[in-house]
Write a protein that holds these residues in place. Structure first.
Motif, PDB file in Angstrom:
ATOM      1  N   TYR A 143      34.228  24.249 -23.969  1.00 37.22           N
ATOM      2  CA  TYR A 143      35.618  24.592 -23.654  1.00 37.22           C
ATOM      3  C   TYR A 143      36.295  25.267 -24.865  1.00 37.22           C
TER       4      TYR A 143
ATOM      5  N   VAL B  98      40.911  19.110 -26.936  1.00 38.93           N
ATOM      6  CA  VAL B  98      39.897  18.934 -25.898  1.00 38.93           C
ATOM      7  C   VAL B  98      38.834  17.941 -26.338  1.00 38.93           C
TER       8      VAL B  98
ATOM      9  N   ALA C 196      33.199  19.626 -24.622  1.00 44.61           N
ATOM     10  CA  ALA C 196      34.323  20.062 -25.468  1.00 44.61           C
ATOM     11  C   ALA C 196      33.956  21.295 -26.293  1.00 44.61           C
TER      12      ALA C 196
END
Length: 807
Positions: free
Chosen positions: A101, A89, A98
């Motif tokens: 996530y 990611v 990122a």
């Protein structure tokens, strides 16, 4: 054992065995291909199925690497699948997203199952989008955790709608609270469910009393039934409502209002009720009434204006309205003119065309007022000049173009005549060698000056026009007295005044003043001649004369001493001279006495008659005033005659100052003296080109040419157009002539005109004393010469004078 050591049979057995193995291996490969094909088919189907889902979908392994994605995911992020698979990611998203996530993925792998949360994603367009992540873990066939699958729902638009809805609700509540108009809401049947504070203020009832059908009580009794029926009919048929009516509060105050509403539609597009406004239009109604009265007054004024007025549409240039004067000027009715283009009312010749007119209108519409002249045409075909003014004006509730036109045909003709007259005047004005100054009689401000004045005083023309008469005179009090005398109706000639130039130089001038009326105001005209040179010459002559007299006295004394022996003769001669002088003095005294006795009564008669004319002009009739004028002229003639007699006597008695004279200088002085008459009467002047020097008395020669030129101007008549000076040498004499092409002289008058007081028959009606040529004759004789006259062959006269070379 090597293949070489084996027998043929052994080798054949092995070859057979290898063939059987090869067949078995080929069968195995076929089975594998069938199995692989059977396995690829559902995988392809799965990918196709995933790609048809419109929401972005992605797969990740337990180590956080992307295993795959669908087309929606590619489009959403703007990345190709090949650039996603195998990446973390951190390799496809900004660092701050990122981190978020990755943390969420770790939490899901720690507790496998389903995970739902809101977050943000940087889309393919570079903008951050609001999303909801739906994630779930999946396992291998043996039950071990294999990875996760995620679905992204874009809720950016929904979030914006929710935000807008909240804002809209808050806005409506605030708007309804502070709105200057009344706001109401009803159900689908038209029954009131809400009114704001402003509605209550105008209606004079509370919001509770307005609910359901209670709002009707706020309407004025005159409008109540009409408005109620119109409202419920509109609500029943689902039509918008709009009506003007009156509210009447319990205290009797009446308010004119405009009520209007429209359907309130739900998410399914179905009307759920109505929302509307009630606007106070009391001022508007009052303004409309005032506007109606104003329009009535405007129309009255519009039609009574003495100039043509057009009202044009600023976009199309169309004529919208005209006043009565326009109809009279062009000969058409208002309705006819409104059907015409501008060109129909014009000469249609450039620049008086439709195109040029529209260009003017466009400039005025853009805020640039236009003023110009236009060649117009009436119904009868008459062409005439209009002075047009165009400007943008707010008329009613819109900006229009207001065009006014004034018939200036007569003014244009007058301007043309004036330009021609001005041209002739200016040409004559600027050719006069003397300074000509025009100034206002009341303010003494200069109105106009000629080129000679600019040259004389050293100012520019604009600088002179900013000055007053007092700014150029060095003798204000004397100058003011002369102006007052001129304003009293006299033509004043001042032989000596002193003026001041721009640089401060004071110089002597000779001035002639008169007055006339121009453009309704009294104007004084002053003709100024610089006599600096003349004064210098006269002073030099006086100095020469005084010096000569001193030399003569000294020389006489010396001769008296040196010639003592001639005393008796000299004494006898002196006694004779004394006797002669006594006789001459008596004669001279007698002449002066007669002249004085004539002049004093003449001056007295002139003064009394002038006073009578001024003080009694309202009493005297026309005939009496004519008599007064005749007496004035007669007394002036007597005074002038006396002056001529004195000049004649002085000429006979004066001593001659003999010196070298430049005739060019004498003629230049004479030409300047008579320049105004020569210019105004357009008389051509001609003189010898050569330099001429003679020995004579300067003042006497100056008088000769002055009297002879004055004689030509007086008696030459209207046909006089040329005067020329001639010169020739004849033996021991200089011979000068003054010739003209005037009306001429009769031969029988040629001799007697040189006698005192003799004048030719052709001089009737011309002022004169009859002594001018007599003085010329006396001067000629004093200079050892003579004077005579010859009529010219065709027309005109030539006067001759000879001057002895031996003086």
């Amino acid at each position: 054992m090597t293949d070489k050591e084996k027998t043929k049979e052994q080798l054949l057995e092995e070859l057979k065995a290898l063939g059987m193995q090869d067949a078995a291996l080929g069968e195995t490969k076929k089975r594998r291909r069938r199995v692989q094909g059977a396995l690829d088919e559902p995988m392809n189907f799965f990918q196709i199925l995933v790609d048809t889902i419109p929401n972005p979908i992605f797969f990740k392994s337990v180590d956080g690497l992307y295993l795959g994605c669908n087309k929606a995911f590619e489009a959403f992020l703007g990345l190709k699948r090949d650039n996603v698979v195998g990446k973390s990611v951190y390799e496809i998203a900004p660092r701050e997203l990122a981190d978020h996530y990755s943390k969420a993925d770790s939490e899901l792998f720690a507790e496998p199952g389903v995970q739902i949360y809101e977050s943000s994603v940087k889309g393919a367009d570079g903008k951050i989008r609001d999303v909801i992540f739906h994630k779930a873990t999946f396992s291998n066939a043996d039950g071990t955790l294999a990875g996760l699958v995620g679905v992204i729902l874009d809720i950016t638009d929904r979030k914006r709608v929710e935000t807008d809805l909240l804002k809209s609700k808050a806005l409506f509540e605030n708007l309804a609270r502070i709105s200057p108009v009344g706001i109401f809401r009803t159900d689908i049947e038209g029954r009131c469910i809400y009114v704001n504070e402003r509605w209550c203020e105008m209606a004079g009832i509370s919001s509770e009393k307005a609910l359901n059908d209670g709002w009707v009580r706020a309407i004025h009794p005159e409008d109540r039934q009409r408005v109620r029926e119109a409202w419920y009919t509109s609500a029943k048929n689902g039509r918008p409502f709009r009506a003007e009516y009156k509210f009447q509060r319990p205290d009797g105050h009446t308010t004119f209002v405009l009520g209007q509403s429209s359907a309130e539609v739900n998410q399914d597009g179905v009307a759920s009720g109505y929302v509307g406004t009630v606007t106070d239009i009391t001022q508007q109604k009052e303004a409309e009434e005032a506007l109606r009265q104003s329009h009535q007054r405007f129309r009255t004024i519009f039609d009574s204006v003495g100039e043509a007025i057009f009202i044009h549409d600023p976009d199309t240039g169309k004529i919208l309205d005209v006043n009565r004067k326009t109809c009279e000027m062009y000969g058409y009715s208002s309705e006819e003119i409104q059907q015409f283009s501008i060109e129909d009312l014009s000469s249609k010749e450039p620049p008086y065309t439709q195109q040029h007119a529209l260009e003017r209108l466009k400039k005025a519409a853009e805020g640039e007022p236009q003023v110009f002249e236009w060649r117009a045409k009436s119904k009868t075909g008459r062409l005439f000049w209009n002075e047009i003014s165009i400007r943008r004006a707010a008329i009613g509730d819109r900006d229009l173009l207001l065009v006014t036109g004034r018939d200036i045909t007569e003014r244009k003709q007058a301007e043309k005549d004036l330009r021609e007259s001005e041209g002739r005047y200016r040409e004559l004005f600027n050719t006069v060698p003397d300074a000509v100054l025009l100034f206002d009689a009341e303010t003494r401000q200069f109105i106009d000056v000629n080129d000679s004045a600019v040259s004389l005083y050293g100012y520019t023309r604009d600088e002179l026009l900013r000055l007053k008469q007092v700014d150029i005179t060095a003798e204000p009090e004397l100058s003011d007295a002369s102006i007052k005398e001129t304003l009293a109706g006299e033509r004043v000639k001042v032989p000596l005044r002193h003026h001041r130039k721009k640089d401060g130089t004071v110089f002597p001038v000779e001035i002639s003043t008169s007055t006339f009326t121009m453009a309704g105001r009294k104007v004084l005209c002053g003709i100024v001649r610089d006599i600096t040179e003349r004064r210098r010459v006269e002073e030099e002559l006086d100095n020469y004369r005084r010096h000569l007299e001193e030399l003569v006295t000294e020389r006489t004394n010396e001769l008296a001493t040196a010639n003592a022996q001639l005393t008796r003769e000299i004494e006898e001669r002196k006694r004779a001279e004394i006797s002669l002088q006594e006789a001459s003095k008596k004669l001279k005294f007698f002449a002066y006495s007669v002249a004085h006795d004539l002049k004093s009564p003449a001056i007295g008669i002139y003064g009394l008659t002038r006073r009578l004319s001024k003080q009694s002009k309202e009493v005297l009739d026309e005939k009496s005033r004519t008599y007064c004028n005749q007496i004035l002229k007669a007394s002036e003639h007597i005074a002038s005659l006396v002056e001529k007699i004195n000049l004649y006597i002085a000429t006979k008695e004066a001593r001659l100052l003999i010196e070298k004279i430049n005739i060019k200088e004498i003629l230049q002085m004479i030409k300047e003296e008579f320049a105004a008459q020569l210019t105004i009467r357009k008389i051509e002047w001609s003189e010898p080109e050569m330099a001429i020097d003679i020995i004579a008395d300067r003042m006497s020669i100056l008088r000769v040419f002055r009297n002879m030129l004055d004689n030509s101007l007086k008696y030459g008549g209207e046909q006089l157009s040329k005067i020329w000076i001639g010169y020739e040498e004849s033996g021991d004499s200089h011979v000068f002539s003054v010739s003209d092409n005037g009306k001429g002289l009769r031969e029988e008058d040629a001799e007697r005109i040189f006698q005192p007081f003799e004048r030719p028959e052709t001089s009737r009606g011309v002022e004169g004393s009859g002594l001018g040529l007599t003085i010329v004759k006396e001067i000629a004789e004093q200079h050892g010469g003579k004077v005579w006259v010859k009529p010219l062959p065709k027309k005109g006269t030539a006067f001759y004078i000879s001057i002895s070379k031996d003086l």
